[in-house]
Design a protein around this motif. Sequence first.
Motif, PDB file in Angstrom:
ATOM      1  N   THR A  45      50.060  48.552  34.117  1.00  0.00           N
ATOM      2  CA  THR A  45      51.142  48.268  35.056  1.00  0.00           C
ATOM      3  C   THR A  45      52.465  48.702  34.411  1.00  0.00           C
ATOM      4  N   PHE A  46      53.425  49.008  35.245  1.00  0.00           N
ATOM      5  CA  PHE A  46      54.742  49.323  34.707  1.00  0.00           C
ATOM      6  C   PHE A  46      55.793  49.157  35.798  1.00  0.00           C
ATOM      7  N   THR A  47      57.055  49.092  35.391  1.00  0.00           N
ATOM      8  CA  THR A  47      58.192  48.969  36.299  1.00  0.00           C
ATOM      9  C   THR A  47      59.122  50.144  36.052  1.00  0.00           C
ATOM     10  N   ASP A  48      59.557  50.808  37.143  1.00  0.00           N
ATOM     11  CA  ASP A  48      60.428  51.974  36.953  1.00  0.00           C
ATOM     12  C   ASP A  48      61.877  51.534  36.772  1.00  0.00           C
ATOM     13  N   ASP A  49      62.769  52.507  36.625  1.00  0.00           N
ATOM     14  CA  ASP A  49      64.163  52.174  36.325  1.00  0.00           C
ATOM     15  C   ASP A  49      64.903  51.559  37.506  1.00  0.00           C
ATOM     16  N   LYS A  50      64.250  51.531  38.699  1.00  0.00           N
ATOM     17  CA  LYS A  50      64.846  50.871  39.862  1.00  0.00           C
ATOM     18  C   LYS A  50      64.237  49.499  40.103  1.00  0.00           C
ATOM     19  N   GLY A  51      63.406  49.050  39.165  1.00  0.00           N
ATOM     20  CA  GLY A  51      62.812  47.732  39.276  1.00  0.00           C
ATOM     21  C   GLY A  51      61.565  47.677  40.140  1.00  0.00           C
ATOM     22  N   ARG A  52      61.040  48.823  40.543  1.00  0.00           N
ATOM     23  CA  ARG A  52      59.836  48.845  41.383  1.00  0.00           C
ATOM     24  C   ARG A  52      58.592  48.754  40.515  1.00  0.00           C
TER      25      ARG A  52
ATOM     26  N   TYR B 132      54.522  49.092  39.698  1.00  0.00           N
ATOM     27  CA  TYR B 132      53.408  49.991  40.014  1.00  0.00           C
ATOM     28  C   TYR B 132      52.185  49.626  39.187  1.00  0.00           C
ATOM     29  N   MET B 133      51.025  50.019  39.711  1.00  0.00           N
ATOM     30  CA  MET B 133      49.764  49.915  38.977  1.00  0.00           C
ATOM     31  C   MET B 133      49.141  51.304  38.876  1.00  0.00           C
ATOM     32  N   LEU B 134      48.742  51.690  37.672  1.00  0.00           N
ATOM     33  CA  LEU B 134      47.908  52.888  37.524  1.00  0.00           C
ATOM     34  C   LEU B 134      46.469  52.417  37.660  1.00  0.00           C
ATOM     35  N   LEU B 135      45.795  52.926  38.697  1.00  0.00           N
ATOM     36  CA  LEU B 135      44.437  52.500  39.004  1.00  0.00           C
ATOM     37  C   LEU B 135      43.447  53.631  38.794  1.00  0.00           C
ATOM     38  N   GLU B 136      42.285  53.270  38.256  1.00  0.00           N
ATOM     39  CA  GLU B 136      41.143  54.173  38.283  1.00  0.00           C
ATOM     40  C   GLU B 136      40.304  53.791  39.494  1.00  0.00           C
ATOM     41  N   VAL B 137      39.898  54.777  40.254  1.00  0.00           N
ATOM     42  CA  VAL B 137      39.199  54.532  41.516  1.00  0.00           C
ATOM     43  C   VAL B 137      37.826  55.200  41.480  1.00  0.00           C
ATOM     44  N   LEU B 138      36.796  54.434  41.824  1.00  0.00           N
ATOM     45  CA  LEU B 138      35.437  54.970  41.934  1.00  0.00           C
ATOM     46  C   LEU B 138      35.090  55.036  43.417  1.00  0.00           C
ATOM     47  N   LEU B 139      34.875  56.244  43.900  1.00  0.00           N
ATOM     48  CA  LEU B 139      34.633  56.458  45.319  1.00  0.00           C
ATOM     49  C   LEU B 139      33.135  56.391  45.599  1.00  0.00           C
ATOM     50  N   HIS B 140      32.701  55.314  46.234  1.00  0.00           N
ATOM     51  CA  HIS B 140      31.280  55.177  46.569  1.00  0.00           C
ATOM     52  C   HIS B 140      30.948  55.903  47.870  1.00  0.00           C
ATOM     53  N   THR B 141      31.811  55.759  48.866  1.00  0.00           N
ATOM     54  CA  THR B 141      31.669  56.500  50.125  1.00  0.00           C
ATOM     55  C   THR B 141      32.843  57.465  50.202  1.00  0.00           C
ATOM     56  N   GLY B 142      32.579  58.684  50.542  1.00  0.00           N
ATOM     57  CA  GLY B 142      33.626  59.698  50.463  1.00  0.00           C
ATOM     58  C   GLY B 142      34.209  60.084  51.801  1.00  0.00           C
ATOM     59  N   ARG B 143      34.902  59.187  52.447  1.00  0.00           N
ATOM     60  CA  ARG B 143      35.509  59.473  53.741  1.00  0.00           C
ATOM     61  C   ARG B 143      36.941  59.979  53.593  1.00  0.00           C
ATOM     62  N   SER B 144      37.340  60.834  54.495  1.00  0.00           N
ATOM     63  CA  SER B 144      38.690  61.388  54.476  1.00  0.00           C
ATOM     64  C   SER B 144      39.726  60.274  54.568  1.00  0.00           C
ATOM     65  N   HIS B 145      40.694  60.274  53.659  1.00  0.00           N
ATOM     66  CA  HIS B 145      41.800  59.311  53.593  1.00  0.00           C
ATOM     67  C   HIS B 145      41.328  57.918  53.187  1.00  0.00           C
ATOM     68  N   GLN B 146      40.115  57.778  52.686  1.00  0.00           N
ATOM     69  CA  GLN B 146      39.565  56.455  52.380  1.00  0.00           C
ATOM     70  C   GLN B 146      40.432  55.673  51.393  1.00  0.00           C
ATOM     71  N   ILE B 147      40.731  56.250  50.245  1.00  0.00           N
ATOM     72  CA  ILE B 147      41.503  55.550  49.216  1.00  0.00           C
ATOM     73  C   ILE B 147      42.905  55.247  49.732  1.00  0.00           C
ATOM     74  N   ARG B 148      43.513  56.223  50.373  1.00  0.00           N
ATOM     75  CA  ARG B 148      44.885  56.082  50.846  1.00  0.00           C
ATOM     76  C   ARG B 148      44.995  54.975  51.895  1.00  0.00           C
ATOM     77  N   ALA B 149      44.081  54.988  52.879  1.00  0.00           N
ATOM     78  CA  ALA B 149      44.131  53.991  53.951  1.00  0.00           C
ATOM     79  C   ALA B 149      43.812  52.593  53.426  1.00  0.00           C
ATOM     80  N   GLN B 150      42.848  52.517  52.507  1.00  0.00           N
ATOM     81  CA  GLN B 150      42.447  51.205  52.005  1.00  0.00           C
ATOM     82  C   GLN B 150      43.559  50.547  51.193  1.00  0.00           C
ATOM     83  N   LEU B 151      44.199  51.303  50.315  1.00  0.00           N
ATOM     84  CA  LEU B 151      45.297  50.731  49.535  1.00  0.00           C
ATOM     85  C   LEU B 151      46.495  50.404  50.416  1.00  0.00           C
ATOM     86  N   GLY B 152      46.757  51.230  51.420  1.00  0.00           N
ATOM     87  CA  GLY B 152      47.840  50.924  52.348  1.00  0.00           C
ATOM     88  C   GLY B 152      47.603  49.625  53.090  1.00  0.00           C
ATOM     89  N   ALA B 153      46.367  49.423  53.543  1.00  0.00           N
ATOM     90  CA  ALA B 153      46.029  48.200  54.278  1.00  0.00           C
ATOM     91  C   ALA B 153      46.085  46.967  53.385  1.00  0.00           C
TER      92      ALA B 153
END
Length: 350
Positions: A260-267, A269-290
């Motif tokens: 984890t880290f915080t940028d110079d604007k105080g935001r 973030y998490m650096l995540l490693e992701v294991l894709l079990h099902t490979g659907r288009s936009h899967q990681i992006r939509a899931q983290l957004g939700a």
Amino acid sequence: MRQITVSHMDAGRRLDGFLQKTMPAAGLSFIYKMLRKKNITVNGKKTDGNYKLNEGDVISVFFSDETYEKMTGSSAKAAPGEVTGANIGINIIEYLEAYKKLGDIPIIYEDDDYIFADKPAGVLSQKANAADVSMNEWLVGKMLDDGSLDEKSLKTFKPAFANRLDRNTSGLILGGKSLKALQTLSALLKDRSMHKYYLCLASGKPDEKLPVDFEDFTDVYARMVKDHDRNVATIIPDNRKDDAGADTYDIHTGFRLVRTFTDDKGREYMLLEVLLHTGRSHQIRAQLGALGHPIAGDVKYGAEIEKNPDDRNGQLLHAYRVVFPESPDAGKMSGCEFKTALPLFADFSR
């Protein structure tokens, strides 16, 4: 008579399919008739259309020049017994221009059958429109340029990448330079026996919705509906019926916290490693957004519009590692592992 020697790129293809690509103006019934009458032979023998071609097989076509040119859709004449790029009508300019335009893309691994490359963000995996330039055109152009592919081979087999990354997702993309290699990659991707790992920079910190830790992957299951017209995916409740005109999928993703880290604007973030079990288009992006942790730069799924911490536009998502299964189905790639260099945003977050 014309003779065609089968290259390693076409090994494993059915004879009838190969002949259809070589002679696109010939109907399948015509091809079978010519096989029965021995007007087309393989290695001097009568052969059925379902015969699987081997490298070095010699296909003899006993047609007149006029008939052969009509069946291949070619107007240019070849020397007796010769099949050339000129008389099969291949236009290689677009491929060579694509190779020149996209330049020296990092290659992670390459042999006579496979090529694994590190796709830059902003480059298409495959064409969306006729005028697009993608990794597939780059690959064909590269092979034409280095002499590992010629116009004749391109008539029957076009090397391509088997997996697809979004335009602004960077990372490992897996290509087949021969039909057998491309079929192997496609089968492993389809049966999900190949493990695909990503790195991403997600907003926020671990919480109840995403209780990730440094040790093990946290499995997250969801149902996702993809609207292809709008090119956007939405995570939906399990009991919701499919939307009209959209596809619904059950998805499974593993997340592990790297740092984890915080940028110079105080935001945060998490650096995540992701294991894709099902490979659907936009899967990681939509899931983290939700989950309330959109990937940095991924405005479509809830990220801030401001520039990313590493000044790169678009989502900070990178396919960095693949592990092939230990299986005869993986051929010479059985048990192999490949990695790209770490993306800039992974180093930036240290």
